[in-house]
Design an enzyme around this catalytic site. Structure first.
Site, PDB file in Angstrom:
ATOM      1  N   ARG A 147       0.864  -1.178   0.000  1.00 43.47           N
ATOM      2  CA  ARG A 147       0.000   0.000   0.000  1.00 43.47           C
ATOM      3  C   ARG A 147       0.907   1.236   0.000  1.00 43.47           C
ATOM      4  O   ARG A 147       2.077   1.164   0.390  1.00 43.47           O
ATOM      5  CB  ARG A 147      -0.884   0.025   1.249  1.00 43.47           C
ATOM      6  N   LYS A 171      -2.052  -2.506   8.027  1.00 41.53           N
ATOM      7  CA  LYS A 171      -3.223  -2.018   8.760  1.00 41.53           C
ATOM      8  C   LYS A 171      -3.332  -2.736  10.101  1.00 41.53           C
ATOM      9  O   LYS A 171      -3.029  -3.915  10.225  1.00 41.53           O
ATOM     10  CB  LYS A 171      -4.491  -2.259   7.931  1.00 41.53           C
ATOM     11  N   HIS A 240      -2.404   2.081  -6.213  1.00 38.16           N
ATOM     12  CA  HIS A 240      -2.916   0.835  -5.629  1.00 38.16           C
ATOM     13  C   HIS A 240      -3.102  -0.250  -6.691  1.00 38.16           C
ATOM     14  O   HIS A 240      -3.185  -1.430  -6.362  1.00 38.16           O
ATOM     15  CB  HIS A 240      -4.235   1.107  -4.905  1.00 38.16           C
ATOM     16  N   ARG A 243      -0.542  -2.884  -6.539  1.00 40.93           N
ATOM     17  CA  ARG A 243      -0.789  -3.908  -5.512  1.00 40.93           C
ATOM     18  C   ARG A 243      -1.752  -4.975  -6.036  1.00 40.93           C
ATOM     19  O   ARG A 243      -1.521  -6.169  -5.875  1.00 40.93           O
ATOM     20  CB  ARG A 243      -1.348  -3.239  -4.250  1.00 40.93           C
ATOM     21  N   HIS A 266      -3.401  -9.235   3.948  1.00 44.88           N
ATOM     22  CA  HIS A 266      -4.743  -8.709   3.729  1.00 44.88           C
ATOM     23  C   HIS A 266      -5.626  -9.823   3.204  1.00 44.88           C
ATOM     24  O   HIS A 266      -5.150 -10.749   2.579  1.00 44.88           O
ATOM     25  CB  HIS A 266      -4.641  -7.580   2.704  1.00 44.88           C
ATOM     26  N   TYR A 275      -7.391 -18.985   5.402  1.00 43.21           N
ATOM     27  CA  TYR A 275      -6.335 -18.243   6.071  1.00 43.21           C
ATOM     28  C   TYR A 275      -5.379 -19.217   6.771  1.00 43.21           C
ATOM     29  O   TYR A 275      -5.769 -19.954   7.665  1.00 43.21           O
ATOM     30  CB  TYR A 275      -6.936 -17.312   7.132  1.00 43.21           C
TER      31      TYR A 275
END
Length: 297
Positions: A147, A171, A240, A243, A266, A275
């Site tokens: 980012r 983040k 962006h 990305r 992310h 995940y």
């Protein structure tokens, strides 16, 4: 049932069994024909196709420039085709039923081809010190899928040129380790050795990327410079977009979804649902293996 006859049999099934209109049946059949051509090119057997393969196909379709509505149509067609294959005894279960249609309120991210990214990066005038900085910056953003905020806040202590690794604070202050390729390394070395000392003017500044005043480069500054390169290269994009292109190129190249999630730090890819954590060494090896042009050893 022969593979060659599947599109025709699928069309007849949609009209006679599912009671869909001829126009919808034609649209779905065309989508399925494209999918069958794709797996044929991959030398894949239809019976071995899984949800992951369907996702890779949709990612490939995205790189071809299709829009959100076409993706939604393709997913509906694949779901219907999966149900047809189950009824025909060719699939035990409809693996296409796990595909999620993109929400109509959220547009799919724009993705550049590898050639467009190369054109964009090559448009930067590296005959000037700030050009070298910008080339290093955007090479790193693309090579690591960063980012803007992550690139601007990158600290020198978290840049490991020898190992081709950076420590990124994303983040929620979540930390992740991301490898970068040889091209990014070469430009970073040039910037760090030749340009950054001139910008810093003997001051100690923790951030890697500095502006002409020797202060940390701002997000606004990055965005403004990118606009100029975008216009020069004739490529429509945002910072962006690099990305999104990073993630899409990795997926299209065959890297598994969980590894891409780990690299991005992310989970915003609509098709990504699993995940897990994998070792940093595996991430680096996978990055170097699958990332075109910018991750080779």
């Amino acid at each position: 049932m022969l593979v060659e006859s599947l599109p025709r049999d699928f069309y007849n099934d949609l009209v006679s069994v599912e009671r869909l209109s001829e126009k919808t049946a034609e649209t779905y059949t065309c989508s399925v024909q494209l999918f069958l051509q794709w797996i044929g090119g991959k030398k894949m057997e239809l019976s071995s196709v899984g949800t992951k393969d369907l996702i890779y196909y949709l990612v490939w379709r995205t790189t071809e420039g299709i829009d959100e509505l076409t993706v939604a149509k393709d997913i509906s067609a694949l779901r219907a085709f999966g149900a047809f294959l189950v009824r025909s005894g060719l699939w035990y279960e409809n693996v296409a039923s796990l595909l999620e249609r993109p929400k109509s309120t959220k547009a799919l991210p724009r993705v550049l081809s590898v050639e467009q990214v190369d054109s964009l990066l090559s448009s930067i005038d590296v005959g000037k010190p700030l050009g070298i900085r910008d080339r290093a910056l955007f090479e790193l953003i693309y090579s690591c899928g960063l980012r803007i905020s992550e690139a601007c806040s990158l600290l020198t202590e978290n840049l490991h040129l020898g190992e081709k690794i950076i420590i990124v604070h994303g983040k929620g202050d979540k930390e992740r380790m991301v490898p970068f390729g040889n091209t990014a390394k070469e430009w970073l070395e040039k910037y760090i050795c030749e340009v950054r000392p001139i910008l810093a003017k003997n001051r100690i500044v923790p951030e890697v990327f500095l502006n002409y005043q020797g202060k940390p480069l701002s997000r606004k500054g990055v965005w403004k410079n990118f606009q100029a390169f975008e216009a020069k290269a004739g490529v429509t994009a945002k910072v962006h977009t690099l990305r999104h292109s990073f993630a899409t190129h990795l997926l299209a190249g065959g890297l598994d979804l969980r590894s891409v999630q780990e690299l991005l730090g992310h989970a915003d890819l609509a098709t990504t649902q699993i995940y897990t954590h994998i070792e940093n060494k595996q991430l680096k090896e996978s990055h170097e293996k699958f990332f075109p042009g910018h991750g080779t050893v």
